[in-house]
Design an enzyme around this catalytic site. Structure first.
Site, PDB file in Angstrom:
ATOM      1  N   PRO A  59      63.085  27.148  27.685  1.00 47.61           N
ATOM      2  CA  PRO A  59      63.038  26.363  28.921  1.00 47.61           C
ATOM      3  C   PRO A  59      64.139  26.792  29.870  1.00 47.61           C
ATOM      4  O   PRO A  59      65.280  26.993  29.460  1.00 47.61           O
ATOM      5  CB  PRO A  59      63.248  24.928  28.431  1.00 47.61           C
ATOM      6  CG  PRO A  59      64.011  25.075  27.145  1.00 47.61           C
ATOM      7  CD  PRO A  59      63.539  26.357  26.529  1.00 47.61           C
ATOM      8  N   GLN A 113      59.346  20.565  27.620  1.00 44.81           N
ATOM      9  CA  GLN A 113      60.642  20.027  27.208  1.00 44.81           C
ATOM     10  C   GLN A 113      60.949  18.768  28.009  1.00 44.81           C
ATOM     11  O   GLN A 113      60.732  18.728  29.230  1.00 44.81           O
ATOM     12  CB  GLN A 113      61.774  21.029  27.411  1.00 44.81           C
ATOM     13  CG  GLN A 113      63.068  20.531  26.743  1.00 44.81           C
ATOM     14  CD  GLN A 113      64.249  21.445  26.955  1.00 44.81           C
ATOM     15  OE1 GLN A 113      64.695  21.621  28.074  1.00 44.81           O
ATOM     16  NE2 GLN A 113      64.758  22.015  25.876  1.00 44.81           N
ATOM     17  N   CYS A 142      71.211  20.653  26.353  1.00 46.37           N
ATOM     18  CA  CYS A 142      71.613  21.064  27.702  1.00 46.37           C
ATOM     19  C   CYS A 142      73.054  20.631  27.994  1.00 46.37           C
ATOM     20  O   CYS A 142      73.378  19.446  27.917  1.00 46.37           O
ATOM     21  CB  CYS A 142      70.675  20.472  28.745  1.00 46.37           C
ATOM     22  SG  CYS A 142      71.131  20.920  30.448  1.00 46.37           S
ATOM     23  N   ALA A 266      66.021  33.184  26.752  1.00 46.41           N
ATOM     24  CA  ALA A 266      65.953  32.538  28.071  1.00 46.41           C
ATOM     25  C   ALA A 266      66.504  33.495  29.124  1.00 46.41           C
ATOM     26  O   ALA A 266      65.755  34.067  29.905  1.00 46.41           O
ATOM     27  CB  ALA A 266      66.707  31.216  28.060  1.00 46.41           C
TER      28      ALA A 266
END
EC number: 1.3.1.-
Length: 369
Positions: A59, A113, A142, A266
């Site tokens: 994500p 997500q 995160c 990512a």
């Protein structure tokens, strides 16, 4: 392509996601997902049949939207995540639903997500979105300060009981019809991480993704693959490793070192969408394909520009890249590409097949523009 809010207004979606006119007798229906698109099936089957880890595109805030998700699937990516969606906004705001999530019949395997810090919002979110995705990923990693202050993302690494209760609530309501994952970071004290994953596993989580850094570790510092290995050896559910995957060789090295079932990229896949297909840098075919997808499905200009800037960083000279980044609207950027390159469109012979760009001017001259 259709946004979720369209369907929530009593529109019926068939297997190919064609929209039908609503009527008083129309009932919310959607064809069930193909079980072969279930992330658990992929994580187990790829290892068994292809003797490799599953390849996962992680994500990314703003950047893992529908056109990019379709792009990377053309380059050997098995599982793709959406950007994180805030559950509380999504369940309350039709505008948020329209802007945060779009999909189509090619968008598989896709995991959405979600950022949530309570059972109520998470269950409402899952109820709304689960027919349109193959998995739900709860963001527990995160490190962005704004998210942590809201009690989501990495803040949840200090709340194992809360995370376990959210996962358990989803599994109790949906069972095996919903695949749920938690994406975590490691603690400075790995004993805390081991206790965390054991609790989440006991709550019924289907698999765990581990970023091998703490919430305070800079991305310039190496990811801790030994910590990921320890977690893989601790739990019986599949584990996906995240951190420092910038090439196909990295993916295999990470998998060999840690024993994980999948490897996520990512930053690496943002700069090279063909990473998992073994390309050392973005092939020109991916640039043409991305242009086609971005303009067909729609993306804001600055997001398109950022994608292309990342993809072309090692492909064209720095001065040319700077010039492209100075364009101020989509039309100007298209004109810039057409001035400097043979940029083929869908339907043109050889569309999305070239490895290197075809310059309309000498490459050495371009470096001095």
């Amino acid at each position: 392509m259709t946004s979720l809010s369209d369907d929530l207004q009593n529109l019926t979606i068939t297997e190919d996601l064609q929209l039908h006119e609503p009527s008083s007798k129309t009932k919310h229906t959607i064809s069930p997902r193909n079980p072969e698109h279930n992330p658990l099936y992929i994580l187990k089957n790829v290892r068994k049949t292809q003797n490799r880890p599953a390849f996962v595109a992680g994500p990314m805030v703003r950047y893992s939207k529908l056109p990019f998700r379709e792009l990377v699937r053309n380059y050997n990516t098995d599982i793709v995540y959406t950007p994180m969606i805030l559950a509380r906004e999504f369940v309350r705001n039709d505008i948020a639903r329209s802007s945060d999530f779009t999909t189509n019949d090619k968008d598989r395997c896709v995991i959405v997500q979600v950022g949530s810090n309570n059972v109520e919002d998470l269950l409402k979110f899952v109820e709304m979105i689960h027919p349109y995705v193959d998995g739900i990923g709860l963001n527990c990693g995160c490190p962005i300060k704004e998210q942590v202050r809201e009690g989501i993302g990495a803040a949840l690494m200090s709340e194992p009981d809360l995370v376990a209760s959210m996962v358990k609530a989803v599994k109790e309501k949906y069972g095996n019809t919903v695949c749920i994952e938690t994406k975590i970071r490691i603690h400075p004290n790995l004993d805390e991480t081991i206790a965390f994953v054991k609790k989440v596993e006991a709550s019924g989580v289907d698999f765990i993704t581990v970023h091998g850094r703490t919430k305070n570790t800079r991305s310039s510092q190496p990811a801790n693959w030994d910590a990921i290995k320890l977690i893989k050896e601790t739990v019986s559910v599949p584990v996906v490793a995240n951190g420092d995957c910038f090439s196909l060789e990295d993916a295999y090295s990470i998998a060999e070192h840690t024993g994980v079932d999948g490897v996520m990229s990512a930053r690496g896949i943002l700069s090279n969408p063909a990473l998992f297909a073994g390309y050392k840098k973005t092939p020109w075919a991916a640039v043409e394909f991305f242009w086609d997808l971005a303009t067909s499905y729609g993306l804001p200009f600055r997001i398109i520009q950022h994608h292309l800037s990342e993809m072309l960083d090692k492909v064209i000279p720095r001065k040319s890249l700077k010039e492209m980044n100075e364009t101020t609207c989509l039309i100007d950027m298209i004109d810039w590409f057409d001035t400097h390159f043979i940029l083929k469109r869908r339907g043109d012979k050889g569309f999305a097949t070239a490895t290197e760009p075809s310059w309309k001017i000498n490459r050495e001259e371009a470096a001095h523009i």
